[in-house]
Design a protein around this motif. Structure first.
Motif, PDB file in Angstrom:
ATOM      1  N   LEU A 216       0.824  -1.204   0.000  1.00 21.44           N
ATOM      2  CA  LEU A 216       0.000   0.000   0.000  1.00 21.44           C
ATOM      3  C   LEU A 216       0.860   1.256   0.000  1.00 21.44           C
ATOM      4  CD1 LEU A 216      -2.714   1.452   0.224  1.00 21.44           C
ATOM      5  CD2 LEU A 216      -2.612   1.128   2.707  1.00 21.44           C
ATOM      6  N   LEU A 217       1.870   1.298   0.858  1.00 20.88           N
ATOM      7  CA  LEU A 217       2.750   2.463   0.901  1.00 20.88           C
ATOM      8  C   LEU A 217       3.497   2.637  -0.417  1.00 20.88           C
ATOM      9  CD1 LEU A 217       4.260   2.053   4.495  1.00 20.88           C
ATOM     10  CD2 LEU A 217       2.508   3.672   3.757  1.00 20.88           C
ATOM     11  N   SER A 218       4.007   1.530  -0.949  1.00 15.99           N
ATOM     12  CA  SER A 218       4.733   1.600  -2.217  1.00 15.99           C
ATOM     13  C   SER A 218       3.823   2.040  -3.353  1.00 15.99           C
ATOM     14  CB  SER A 218       5.361   0.242  -2.533  1.00 15.99           C
ATOM     15  OG  SER A 218       6.092   0.283  -3.745  1.00 15.99           O
ATOM     16  N   ALA A 219       2.559   1.608  -3.322  1.00 16.23           N
ATOM     17  CA  ALA A 219       1.607   2.013  -4.360  1.00 16.23           C
ATOM     18  C   ALA A 219       1.375   3.521  -4.317  1.00 16.23           C
ATOM     19  CB  ALA A 219       0.291   1.262  -4.189  1.00 16.23           C
ATOM     20  N   ILE A 220       1.237   4.080  -3.121  1.00 17.90           N
ATOM     21  CA  ILE A 220       1.025   5.526  -2.992  1.00 17.90           C
ATOM     22  C   ILE A 220       2.250   6.285  -3.476  1.00 17.90           C
ATOM     23  CG2 ILE A 220       0.666   7.392  -1.347  1.00 17.90           C
ATOM     24  CD1 ILE A 220      -0.986   5.436   0.331  1.00 17.90           C
ATOM     25  N   TRP A 221       3.455   5.835  -3.068  1.00 17.81           N
ATOM     26  CA  TRP A 221       4.680   6.502  -3.504  1.00 17.81           C
ATOM     27  C   TRP A 221       4.862   6.388  -5.016  1.00 17.81           C
ATOM     28  CZ3 TRP A 221       7.540   3.489   0.863  1.00 17.81           C
ATOM     29  CH2 TRP A 221       7.252   4.088   2.105  1.00 17.81           C
ATOM     30  N   THR A 222       4.598   5.213  -5.568  1.00 19.00           N
ATOM     31  CA  THR A 222       4.765   5.012  -7.005  1.00 19.00           C
ATOM     32  C   THR A 222       3.743   5.813  -7.790  1.00 19.00           C
ATOM     33  OG1 THR A 222       5.579   2.762  -6.564  1.00 19.00           O
ATOM     34  CG2 THR A 222       4.923   3.264  -8.822  1.00 19.00           C
ATOM     35  N   PHE A 223       2.510   5.843  -7.300  1.00 20.35           N
ATOM     36  CA  PHE A 223       1.450   6.603  -7.970  1.00 20.35           C
ATOM     37  C   PHE A 223       1.831   8.083  -8.065  1.00 20.35           C
ATOM     38  CE2 PHE A 223      -2.590   8.619  -8.627  1.00 20.35           C
ATOM     39  CZ  PHE A 223      -3.374   7.683  -9.273  1.00 20.35           C
ATOM     40  N   ASN A 224       2.439   8.600  -7.009  1.00 14.71           N
ATOM     41  CA  ASN A 224       2.813  10.018  -6.964  1.00 14.71           C
ATOM     42  C   ASN A 224       4.230  10.284  -7.451  1.00 14.71           C
ATOM     43  OD1 ASN A 224       0.402  11.134  -5.920  1.00 14.71           O
ATOM     44  ND2 ASN A 224       0.928  10.415  -3.871  1.00 14.71           N
ATOM     45  N   SER A 225       4.893   9.269  -7.999  1.00 15.07           N
ATOM     46  CA  SER A 225       6.277   9.439  -8.437  1.00 15.07           C
ATOM     47  C   SER A 225       6.351  10.433  -9.590  1.00 15.07           C
ATOM     48  CB  SER A 225       6.857   8.090  -8.869  1.00 15.07           C
ATOM     49  OG  SER A 225       8.193   8.245  -9.309  1.00 15.07           O
ATOM     50  N   PHE A 226       7.175  11.445  -9.420  1.00 19.06           N
ATOM     51  CA  PHE A 226       7.310  12.487 -10.443  1.00 19.06           C
ATOM     52  C   PHE A 226       8.724  12.555 -11.006  1.00 19.06           C
ATOM     53  CE2 PHE A 226       8.641  16.830 -11.423  1.00 19.06           C
ATOM     54  CZ  PHE A 226       7.743  17.159 -12.424  1.00 19.06           C
ATOM     55  N   ASP A 227       9.711  12.575 -10.111  1.00 20.43           N
ATOM     56  CA  ASP A 227      11.076  12.870 -10.531  1.00 20.43           C
ATOM     57  C   ASP A 227      11.640  11.838 -11.504  1.00 20.43           C
ATOM     58  OD1 ASP A 227      10.943  11.062  -8.476  1.00 20.43           O
ATOM     59  OD2 ASP A 227      12.042  12.305  -7.051  1.00 20.43           O
ATOM     60  N   ILE A 228      11.344  10.545 -11.290  1.00 23.10           N
ATOM     61  CA  ILE A 228      11.911   9.511 -12.156  1.00 23.10           C
ATOM     62  C   ILE A 228      11.439   9.699 -13.597  1.00 23.10           C
ATOM     63  CG2 ILE A 228      11.929   7.033 -12.638  1.00 23.10           C
ATOM     64  CD1 ILE A 228      11.790   6.541  -9.646  1.00 23.10           C
ATOM     65  N   ILE A 229      10.143   9.841 -13.788  1.00 27.48           N
ATOM     66  CA  ILE A 229       9.607   9.991 -15.138  1.00 27.48           C
ATOM     67  C   ILE A 229      10.036  11.320 -15.744  1.00 27.48           C
ATOM     68  CG2 ILE A 229       7.484  10.177 -16.494  1.00 27.48           C
ATOM     69  CD1 ILE A 229       6.151   8.286 -14.568  1.00 27.48           C
ATOM     70  N   TRP A 230      10.008  12.376 -14.953  1.00 26.71           N
ATOM     71  CA  TRP A 230      10.311  13.698 -15.497  1.00 26.71           C
ATOM     72  C   TRP A 230      11.763  13.798 -15.958  1.00 26.71           C
ATOM     73  CZ3 TRP A 230       7.255  17.285 -17.257  1.00 26.71           C
ATOM     74  CH2 TRP A 230       7.780  18.559 -17.530  1.00 26.71           C
ATOM     75  N   ILE A 231      12.685  13.241 -15.187  1.00 26.94           N
ATOM     76  CA  ILE A 231      14.099  13.299 -15.560  1.00 26.94           C
ATOM     77  C   ILE A 231      14.374  12.437 -16.792  1.00 26.94           C
ATOM     78  CG2 ILE A 231      16.445  12.718 -14.813  1.00 26.94           C
ATOM     79  CD1 ILE A 231      15.600  13.458 -11.975  1.00 26.94           C
ATOM     80  N   LEU A 232      13.730  11.276 -16.876  1.00 27.05           N
ATOM     81  CA  LEU A 232      14.001  10.367 -17.990  1.00 27.05           C
ATOM     82  C   LEU A 232      13.323  10.813 -19.279  1.00 27.05           C
ATOM     83  CD1 LEU A 232      13.747   6.822 -16.328  1.00 27.05           C
ATOM     84  CD2 LEU A 232      15.806   7.971 -17.137  1.00 27.05           C
ATOM     85  N   THR A 233      12.040  11.130 -19.216  1.00 28.11           N
ATOM     86  CA  THR A 233      11.288  11.344 -20.460  1.00 28.11           C
ATOM     87  C   THR A 233      10.427  12.598 -20.478  1.00 28.11           C
ATOM     88  OG1 THR A 233       9.382  10.070 -19.667  1.00 28.11           O
ATOM     89  CG2 THR A 233      11.147   8.842 -20.770  1.00 28.11           C
ATOM     90  N   GLU A 234      10.207  13.241 -19.323  1.00 34.47           N
ATOM     91  CA  GLU A 234       9.276  14.369 -19.215  1.00 34.47           C
ATOM     92  C   GLU A 234       7.881  13.992 -19.716  1.00 34.47           C
ATOM     93  OE1 GLU A 234      10.753  17.942 -20.926  1.00 34.47           O
ATOM     94  OE2 GLU A 234      12.573  17.977 -19.697  1.00 34.47           O
ATOM     95  N   GLY A 235       7.522  12.720 -19.573  1.00 34.81           N
ATOM     96  CA  GLY A 235       6.201  12.266 -19.991  1.00 34.81           C
ATOM     97  C   GLY A 235       6.131  11.742 -21.403  1.00 34.81           C
ATOM     98  N   GLY A 236       7.187  11.885 -22.172  1.00 36.58           N
ATOM     99  CA  GLY A 236       7.206  11.400 -23.559  1.00 36.58           C
ATOM    100  C   GLY A 236       7.712   9.977 -23.628  1.00 36.58           C
ATOM    101  N   PRO A 237       7.928   9.473 -24.834  1.00 38.35           N
ATOM    102  CA  PRO A 237       7.641  10.125 -26.120  1.00 38.35           C
ATOM    103  C   PRO A 237       6.158  10.040 -26.468  1.00 38.35           C
ATOM    104  CG  PRO A 237       8.591   7.953 -26.475  1.00 38.35           C
ATOM    105  CD  PRO A 237       8.607   8.176 -25.000  1.00 38.35           C
ATOM    106  N   ARG A 238       5.621  11.131 -26.969  1.00 35.91           N
ATOM    107  CA  ARG A 238       4.211  11.221 -27.369  1.00 35.91           C
ATOM    108  C   ARG A 238       3.270  10.794 -26.245  1.00 35.91           C
ATOM    109  NH1 ARG A 238       4.417   7.773 -32.702  1.00 35.91           N
ATOM    110  NH2 ARG A 238       5.983   6.719 -31.433  1.00 35.91           N
TER     111      ARG A 238
END
Length: 293
Positions: A216-238
């Motif tokens: 449950l804790l990991s799900a909440i942290w993963t759901f709200n994870s921002f920095d990993i995706i933003w640094i790698l792809t910024e939400g892309g490609p497409r």
């Protein structure tokens, strides 16, 4: 005899209550208030009711929600599986296990930005280690940009998230595993039970509450994870790695549409609340069944 009301305990709780009200309740109220307006960089704001929420359901936000839950499911499942295996190995009577317990910590201790930048270099098709090794062993015929293709970028962010979060899961489950009485394993061993049977019948059932809690804790942290995706792809490609938190950031911060961004933030809160409630209900049901047995 009338019992005298004692207000002193409530006075002791008052500072903590006011602090919680300030840093939790007020931001939540302000976010919901903004979600009902057309707030932006323009001066002034107008009340628009639930128009921002209607626009959410009219665009591709459902696809973003689905992508977020898929990303969370794979990330949490892999962290729990790898973390459980790691906890079992770290708990085994192996030489040098204290050293291994220290070596498992760097992915969690190293600042996330540095660790994720390291993974972005490894994913690079021209000088990245993964593409280079895959070419050496014949899996790839040429350089492959993992972060430039939708499917590979999506799973690359999951792998990075698992690398970051697994050490905490492993150490948490290791601590829970060490609280299991050794007498149970010793009695089963005397009766001739194999190691796998002892793990399946003793360790895993007693470890289940800890696994549920960490899940449950990991799900909440993963759901709200921002920095990993933003640094790698910024939400892309497409938009392939655009989760709800990334979509909210782009709407509120990048496009300065604070009202719409606040509505998306409220949707995140509702989704997490519903998910947590279902998870807690399942945990309580499992606990009642275990108690009945």
């Amino acid at each position: 005899m009338t019992r005298r009301f004692d207000s002193f305990p409530y006075l002791l709780l008052l500072p903590a209550f006011l602090l919680t009200l300030t840093i939790v309740a007020w931001p939540l109220f302000e976010t919901f208030r903004l979600s009902l307006t057309n707030a932006s960089l323009r001066p002034g704001e107008e009340y628009v009711g639930f128009e921002n929420y209607i626009e959410i359901f009219e665009d591709d936000f459902f696809e973003v929600i689905q992508r977020t839950f898929v990303w969370m499911f794979f990330g949490v499942a892999l962290k729990l599986i790898v973390g459980t295996i790691g906890a079992v190995l770290l708990n085994a009577a192996l030489p040098g296990r204290n050293l291994f317990r220290i070596l498992i910590m760097p992915p969690w201790i190293v600042p996330i930005a540095i660790g994720v930048f390291m993974w972005s270099w490894m994913y690079n098709g021209q000088f990245g280690m993964i593409s280079g090794v895959a070419q050496k062993i014949g899996m790839l015929s040429g350089p492959f940009e993992f972060l430039a293709h939708k499917n590979s970028a999506f799973f690359a962010t999951i792998v990075t998230d698992v690398w970051v979060g697994t050490p905490l899961v492993a150490l948490y489950l290791l601590a829970a595993m060490q609280s299991i009485p050794k007498e149970l394993h010793e009695a089963a061993w005397v009766d001739g039970a194999s190691r796998f049977y002892r793990f399946r019948r003793i360790t895993l059932p007693l470890l289940a509450p800890s696994i549920f809690t960490m899940g449950l804790l990991s799900a909440i942290w993963t759901f709200n994870s921002f920095d990993i995706i933003w640094i790698l792809t910024e939400g892309g490609p497409r938009g392939a790695t655009t989760t709800m938190i990334i979509d909210t950031y782009k709407t509120a911060i990048s496009r300065f549409r604070f009202g719409e961004g606040s509505a998306r933030a409220v949707m995140i809160l509702l989704c997490l609340t519903a998910f947590s409630a279902v998870n807690l209900m399942l945990m309580a049901r499992a606990g009642r069944k275990a108690g009945a047995k």
